[in-house]
Structures are given as structure tokens and as C-alpha cells.
Write an enzyme that holds these catalytic residues in place. Structure first.
Site, PDB file in Angstrom:
ATOM      1  N   ARG A  41      20.822 -21.544 -56.274  1.00 29.27           N
ATOM      2  CA  ARG A  41      20.732 -21.797 -57.725  1.00 29.27           C
ATOM      3  C   ARG A  41      19.398 -22.411 -58.117  1.00 29.27           C
ATOM      4  NH1 ARG A  41      26.951 -23.798 -58.757  1.00 29.27           N
ATOM      5  NH2 ARG A  41      27.788 -21.702 -59.069  1.00 29.27           N
ATOM      6  N   LYS A 203      43.709 -18.582 -59.377  1.00 30.49           N
ATOM      7  CA  LYS A 203      44.632 -18.667 -60.507  1.00 30.49           C
ATOM      8  C   LYS A 203      44.599 -17.472 -61.451  1.00 30.49           C
ATOM      9  CE  LYS A 203      43.651 -23.395 -61.348  1.00 30.49           C
ATOM     10  NZ  LYS A 203      43.042 -23.956 -62.533  1.00 30.49           N
ATOM     11  N   GLY A 355      31.514 -18.652 -57.350  1.00 26.76           N
ATOM     12  CA  GLY A 355      31.004 -19.436 -56.230  1.00 26.76           C
ATOM     13  C   GLY A 355      31.581 -19.009 -54.893  1.00 26.76           C
ATOM     14  N   GLY A 378      33.007 -18.032 -64.017  1.00 26.64           N
ATOM     15  CA  GLY A 378      33.678 -18.079 -65.308  1.00 26.64           C
ATOM     16  C   GLY A 378      32.833 -17.479 -66.423  1.00 26.64           C
TER      17      GLY A 378
HETATM   18  P1  ADP Z   1      35.417 -17.764 -57.275  1.00 20.38           P
HETATM   19  O1  ADP Z   1      34.839 -19.119 -56.890  1.00 20.38           O
HETATM   20  O2  ADP Z   1      34.785 -16.660 -56.519  1.00 20.38           O
HETATM   21  O3  ADP Z   1      35.423 -17.562 -58.756  1.00 20.38           O
HETATM   22  P2  ADP Z   1      38.120 -18.775 -57.238  1.00 20.38           P
HETATM   23  O4  ADP Z   1      37.562 -20.168 -57.297  1.00 20.38           O
HETATM   24  O5  ADP Z   1      38.860 -18.253 -58.399  1.00 20.38           O
HETATM   25  O6  ADP Z   1      36.960 -17.757 -56.804  1.00 20.38           O
HETATM   26  O7  ADP Z   1      39.129 -18.695 -56.008  1.00 20.38           O
HETATM   27  C1  ADP Z   1      38.768 -19.053 -54.712  1.00 20.38           C
HETATM   28  C2  ADP Z   1      39.837 -19.854 -54.024  1.00 20.38           C
HETATM   29  O8  ADP Z   1      41.082 -19.171 -54.022  1.00 20.38           O
HETATM   30  C3  ADP Z   1      39.472 -20.069 -52.573  1.00 20.38           C
HETATM   31  O9  ADP Z   1      39.341 -21.451 -52.326  1.00 20.38           O
HETATM   32  C4  ADP Z   1      40.644 -19.490 -51.806  1.00 20.38           C
HETATM   33  O10 ADP Z   1      41.006 -20.245 -50.665  1.00 20.38           O
HETATM   34  C5  ADP Z   1      41.751 -19.496 -52.830  1.00 20.38           C
HETATM   35  N1  ADP Z   1      42.782 -18.505 -52.511  1.00 20.38           N
HETATM   36  C6  ADP Z   1      42.620 -17.184 -52.395  1.00 20.38           C
HETATM   37  N2  ADP Z   1      43.771 -16.596 -52.019  1.00 20.38           N
HETATM   38  C7  ADP Z   1      44.688 -17.579 -51.887  1.00 20.38           C
HETATM   39  C8  ADP Z   1      46.084 -17.608 -51.533  1.00 20.38           C
HETATM   40  N3  ADP Z   1      46.723 -16.487 -51.231  1.00 20.38           N
HETATM   41  N4  ADP Z   1      46.704 -18.807 -51.522  1.00 20.38           N
HETATM   42  C9  ADP Z   1      46.028 -19.937 -51.837  1.00 20.38           C
HETATM   43  N5  ADP Z   1      44.727 -19.982 -52.181  1.00 20.38           N
HETATM   44  C10 ADP Z   1      44.061 -18.813 -52.217  1.00 20.38           C
HETATM   45 MG    MG Z   2      35.706 -21.100 -56.959  1.00 17.21          MG
END
Ligand code: ADP
Ligand code: MG
Length: 399
Positions: A41, A203, A355, A378
Site C-alpha cells: 500500500r 460474511k 485484503g 469494500g
Molecule cells: P477479503 O479480506 O478478501 O475481503 P473477507 O475479509 O471478507 O475477505 O474474508 C476473509 C476471511 O473469511 C478469512 O479470515 C477467512 O478465514 C474467513 N473464512 C472464509 N471461509 C470461512 C469459513 N468457511 N468459515 C469461517 N471463516 C471463513
Molecule cells: Mg478481510
């Protein structure tokens, strides 16, 4: 939305307040002092900073780091980031431990042309997240020109991302923000079809708007990660003790209906009793037994998703397919990363943001094979959904 950019302003001798995204992961050195663990970043902000310095401007940089909750927290100080930036720029970068008050005012007034200062974490002030007018005005007092280059927080209406722009004229887009908006506008408004979106992560609630909008334009939306269990439960499947959002059941089932066949859900899963690298894991098809939780998509789902990705001309990815931080639950995420890289090699345009998703790309060793790695998670989803980004809306309109 047509906003002024850095190219529209004369920087000579001006105090240029730049909102960057220096929300970087930190490590501790052996002596206990913090250091930057990943400087992606910081590097992403260099084109804007160099442009300002080359143009004879005085660069006053502001950013948040982590979640200090509106009060000072030495573990989340940007001091070590100032040092790191200095090394990258090969220039002295001053650091101010204040963002408001007479001291910072005096330091800024004493800056010479072509010099740089980084101010302390904006989230040490409670007025940052509440978009407090007094805090926004005090930041604005430091500047003749405001530049927003923090795409990653452009979806938040905070004092340093949106509020301050009301009190500085001109308020313009930085290089990074301009690049992100240009690329994502093309993907959003005129994507090549077929378009496939891969959405996973923690989520459903974070991604409802994105699923809804993308399901109208994308031929397929491949769902993985924890959010798939909310969908599966809403459709009447047994999901054991997998992570679900009970309050999103109805939303999930109506999204599925609305998508009219475009939403794909995992058909098999890697399950274990707990989120632990040492837990015994197995693959199950269909329903998940009681006391087991889905922690990754299974091999049959990997095959289906890979085939869909390879047919795409445009691929968008946000959110890992499982708990990829732990080896036993990383295969689905690594396979999706590789499939997207392969599709890109074959001519598709790929965009990945978030991230955790971006760190998954690095772990799979495919970062360089992705068309556009976004600095926003986001913010990228909000923009692709067609919703306004407060950090962009607040900037000065181009005539
Ligand atoms: P990004 O940072 O790419 O936007 P998110 O923050 O939305 O992604 O999601 C990432 C998190 O989701 C990771 O920490 C991962 O461990 C968790 N995750 C993914 N699949 C599962 C699952 N089946 N159960 C619990 N946590 C999960
Ligand atoms: Mg994340």
C-alpha cells in the site's frame, strides 16, 4: 462523475494534504519496535507523492492504521511507516505525532517545497470516524490543496476521506484513486461476457448489494467461504456447526431466487470439528453432519468453479473460499487463485480485491498474472455495486 485530478492543479509552493492508505500490516522487530510487514500500500501511493514533490509541492500525508478506537495507541503509530516511506522515496520523511493543534500547524508552515511529512494515525482522534466537522476543518487548515488517494477507504465517509474535502478547494483525485476508478468503471459498465464473479469470505452481510447487482450482469456468481453456509441453510440444507448469519436467512433466499440460476453454491465441503490446523478434516458431499463445520469448498466444487472461471472473459474475485490461513483449508482458495490466473493467461480480464484475497494471491504465487489487483475490498465492491463512494463524491467537480 467527473472530478478534478492531480493533473488539473498547479502544485508549486502549495501545501498539499494527501489522504493515503497506509493501513499496512506491522511486525515486531527483535528489539520490540514495530516495522512494516508488507509495503504494497505504501508503494501504491508513490506515484502521487513523487508527482507532488516533482511539482514543487509540500506533501502532508494522512492515513489511518488499524482500529485504535479514537484514542492514541503506540502499537498503531504511523512512525515506522514514515521511516519505511523515507527509504522507498530516498527522501527524508518527517513525522508529526499530532494531527491537530498548534505544533503540527507550525511544522507544516515551516515546510520547504518538495518536502514530505506524515502525520500520526487519524483514528487516534475520535472525530475521524464520526466525520466530525471540527476535526475535518483542522485538517483542512493545513492545506491549500486536498488529494484523496486512499481508494481502500473511499467507501467510508470519515473526516480525512470525505469531511475535509468540503473545506479545501480544490479537492482532487490522486493517481491511485484515478487508476482504480478508471479500471473499475470499465469493468462495471462495459465488461466482456461471459462474466464470472467469485465471492467468498466471512460474511454475507458485507456483500448483499454486490451479489444483487452482479447477479444482474454476470453469467455466474460462484459463492464460497463462510457466506455459502448462510445460503445453503436458507435453501434447507444441513450445515452442521458452520458459521452462519441467522439474521440474513431471508435475504439469502431472496437473493438466490432473484439471481435466477446465476448463483452457484458449493456441492461438497472440507469439514472439521473446529477451526484448527491440527483438527482432523474430511470431505463431505451435500449436507454437513452435526458438530462439523464447513471450512473450505471440496474438490468437486473446485472442479466446477475452475471450469466456470476458465470460460469467462471477465472475472471478479473477492473473498477466500475457506479458512485459507490454515493449510488444511487452503486448497479451495489456492485453486480459485490459480484458475483465475490461468483464465487471465488465456485472455480474460481479471480483477481481485480485498485484503485477504490479495494475500491469498501472493500465497498462491499468481499476483503478477492478474490483470488488476485492487487496493480496495469494500470500496471495490461498493463501486462495482454502483453505489457512490463518499471519498470520491466529496471531491471538486471538473467543469
Ligand atoms: P477479503 O479480506 O478478501 O475481503 P473477507 O475479509 O471478507 O475477505 O474474508 C476473509 C476471511 O473469511 C478469512 O479470515 C477467512 O478465514 C474467513 N473464512 C472464509 N471461509 C470461512 C469459513 N468457511 N468459515 C469461517 N471463516 C471463513
Ligand atoms: Mg478481510
Amino acid at each position: 462523475m467527473n472530478k478534478l485530478t492531480l493533473d488539473d492543479v498547479d502544485l508549486q509552493g502549495q501545501r498539499v494534504l494527501v489522504r493515503v492508505d497506509f493501513n499496512v500490516p506491522l511486525d515486531k522487530q527483535e528489539n520490540g519496535s514495530p516495522t512494516v510487514a508488507d509495503d504494497t500500500r505504501i508503494r501504491a501511493a508513490l506515484p502521487t507523492i513523487r508527482h507532488i514533490l516533482d511539482g514543487g509541492g509540500k506533501a502532508i500525508l494522512i492515513s489511518h492504521l488499524g482500529r485504535p478506537g479514537g484514542q492514541p495507541n503506540p502499537d498503531l503509530s504511523l512512525a515506522c511507516v514514515a521511516d519505511h516511506l523515507g527509504t522507498l522515496l530516498k527522501e527524508r520523511v518527517r513525522f508529526s505525532s499530532n494531527t491537530v493543534g498548534d505544533t503540527v500547524r507550525e511544522v507544516v508552515d515551516g515546510m520547504s517545497e518538495g518536502s514530505v511529512i506524515l502525520l500520526e494515525n487519524t483514528r487516534f482522534e475520535s472525530g475521524e470516524k464520526s466525520n466530525d466537522e471540527a476535526f475535518a476543518r483542522s485538517l483542512a487548515d493545513l492545506a491549500d490543496i486536498y488529494v484523496n488517494d486512499a481508494f481502500g477507504t473511499a467507501h467510508r465517509a470519515h473526516a480525512s476521506t470525505a469531511g475535509v474535502a468540503e473545506f479545501v478547494d480544490p479537492a482532487v483525485m490522486g493517481r491511485l484513486l484515478t487508476k482504480e476508478i478508471d479500471i473499475l468503471t470499465k469493468v462495471r459498465d462495459e465488461p466482456e461476457h461471459p462474466m464470472v464473479a467469485v465471492l467468498g469470505g466471512a460474511k454475507v452481510s458485507d456483500k448483499i448489494g454486490t451479489v444483487r447487482t452482479l447477479s444482474k450482469v454476470a453469467e455466474k456468481i460462484l459463492i464460497g467461504g463462510a457466506m455459502s453456509y448462510t445460503f445453503l441453510q436458507a435453501l434447507g440444507h444441513e450445515i452442521g456447526s458452520s458459521r452462519v448469519e441467522e439474521d440474513r436467512m431471508e435475504t439469502a433466499s431472496s437473493l438466490y431466487e432473484e439471481a435466477d440460476g446465476a448463483l452457484a453454491l458449493p456441492s461438497d465441503h472440507v469439514v472439521a470439528e473446529e477451526i484448527d490446523a491440527g483438527a482432523a478434516s474430511t470431505v463431505v458431499e451435500g449436507d454437513i453432519p452435526e458438530a462439523q463445520m464447513g471450512l473450505d469448498i471440496g474438490p468437486a466444487t473446485v472442479d466446477t468453479y475452475r471450469s466456470a472461471i476458465l470460460e469467462a472473459e471477465t472475472v471478479i474475485w473477492n473473498g477466500p473460499m475457506g479458512v485459507f490461513e490454515l493449510e488444511p483449508f487452503a486448497t479451495g482458495t489456492m485453486s480459485v487463485a490459480e484458475a483465475i490466473a490461468d483464465a487471465t493467461d488465456a485472455g480474460a480480464y481479471s480483477v481481485v480485491g480485498g485484503g485477504d484475497s490479495v494475500s491469498a494471491l501472493a500465497r498462491a504465487g499468481v499476483t503478477d498474472r492478474i490483470s488488476h489487483v485492487s487496493t480496495g475490498g469494500g470500496a471495490m465492491l461498493t463501486f462495482l455495486e454502483g453505489a457512490p463512494l463518499p471519498g470520491v463524491e466529496a471531491l471538486t467537480d471538473a467543469e
